[in-house]
Design an enzyme around this catalytic site. Sequence first.
Site, PDB file in Angstrom:
ATOM      1  N   SER A 303       0.806  -1.219   0.000  1.00 35.21           N
ATOM      2  CA  SER A 303       0.000   0.000   0.000  1.00 35.21           C
ATOM      3  C   SER A 303       0.837   1.266   0.000  1.00 35.21           C
ATOM      4  CB  SER A 303      -0.919   0.029   1.232  1.00 35.21           C
ATOM      5  OG  SER A 303      -1.820  -1.054   1.220  1.00 35.21           O
ATOM      6  N   HIS A 380      -7.393  -0.196   6.427  1.00 35.57           N
ATOM      7  CA  HIS A 380      -6.945  -1.573   6.611  1.00 35.57           C
ATOM      8  C   HIS A 380      -6.922  -1.996   8.075  1.00 35.57           C
ATOM      9  CE1 HIS A 380      -6.117  -2.424   2.450  1.00 35.57           C
ATOM     10  NE2 HIS A 380      -5.384  -1.333   2.330  1.00 35.57           N
TER      11      HIS A 380
END
Length: 484
Positions: A303, A380
């Site tokens: 990410s 997340h």
Amino acid sequence: MNVSFFQELLTTVADRGRALLPKSLFPEEPERGMQVLVDALVSGRGEASGVALAQQILNHYKILGPKERRAYFRYLAAAPVLNPDRDAVLDAAAAYSLDPSSEALSRLQAAVESPRQEFFRRLNLAPCATAEIVAMRRDLVAMPKDDPGLALVDSDLKHLLYSWFNRGFLVLQRIDWQTSAAVLEKIIAYEAVHEIKGWEDLRRRLDPSDRRCFAFFHPSLVDDPLIFVEVALGDEISDSIAPVLDEERKEKPLSAPTTAVFYSISNCQDGLQGISFGNFLIKQVVEELAKELPSLKTFVTLSPVPRFADWLDQTLADDPEGLISAEDRQVLKVLKQPDWLDRHGQDESLKATVLALAAHYFMRAKTPRNKPVDPVARFHLGNGARLERINWLGDRSEKGLREAYGLMVNYRYELKDIEKNHEAYANEGMIAVSRAARGHLRADKSKGAGESGGSVLLLPNVVRSSIAGGEKTPRKVDVSEEDR
């Protein structure tokens, strides 16, 4: 159900309904007639005429300029016919306070419900209206936030869209090189994390056997994805995006891959901002991949860190907590040099300093709403993942260096721990962190950390960010823009 047939039927109904309405409702000047049409749609009862009115409003809206569209939304906010009746609300509230029965509660709920929601429901009667209403909200959320009336309209519209785009209506589809060109073109256009540079680049992400792409679709938005995720399959956790996207990369034989790396998650519809799809998408894709390839045991993301550079720059400028020492400042000066990557990219002191500050950024810094500063982390970690690794120079692209000085992060979805991590985050503000990631924290900044057993530590976020408006999420990131 055949959606195309249904839309054609609605079009026929709209055409016939239009013939039943007075011509005064269809003026040539859309800005003059919009208010009349809105009032007529709310007050009318006939379904055929309602479809015609809804279609006319949508047609008029398309040709309004920015000022006229703002005036339209302000009318939706202020019009008496679109707001609850004050006397009715007070009467229903008084009746409920005297007799809190189910009947009295039902009357109170009916009194306080915004008529704007019924307006948008009726507007959705027009053929293909859902997509146009989503586009309408896109315009609304892009307007300056200085008008509280517009916030009321957005609240009502978001409430309805949340129901219309409920997970039960979404369809997961795999996107591959055989998918229709109309969808593939949108994948290229909507990619928000790592730009797709044309059809050959797209093919490299879809066609090899060690690549996957999945998207959510809604029946009312035909061939227009809501969100999609790109996945690389292999035998190790990727710490850099370059090998994943390498044009010269040789496809690895896909026999029994052990690791799935989610390297790009892109939202496609700005009009659905604040409505979460990413958490459902990741979990369902994990299930699909596990069924297809039982050898997969590790599910991680690779990410971006879209706010780290801004956070570090502002902390350097204003550091009331004394987080950054004089020695740190001297080391970090090189980041302002245009060629710092070539000259200092291998400097261990720079690497250690940046990773230590990044660890503080992820594990300690908070927004005024008591959430992690980074929008991707909010998603997340709130979804039950753990912060697995912070990767030095994981993204050497111009965007990666500008936004995060090259940092990338792995968030790991350990299936047996997802619910536990989610509950700890939601109820106690604790974040799941691996030992490796926590190892970057300086000792005096990790006091009070509690161990949860195994390789995961649950850390309380305790330091507020100094960034003004730190809760804001970039318009395009690799996750849903819903704050968590």
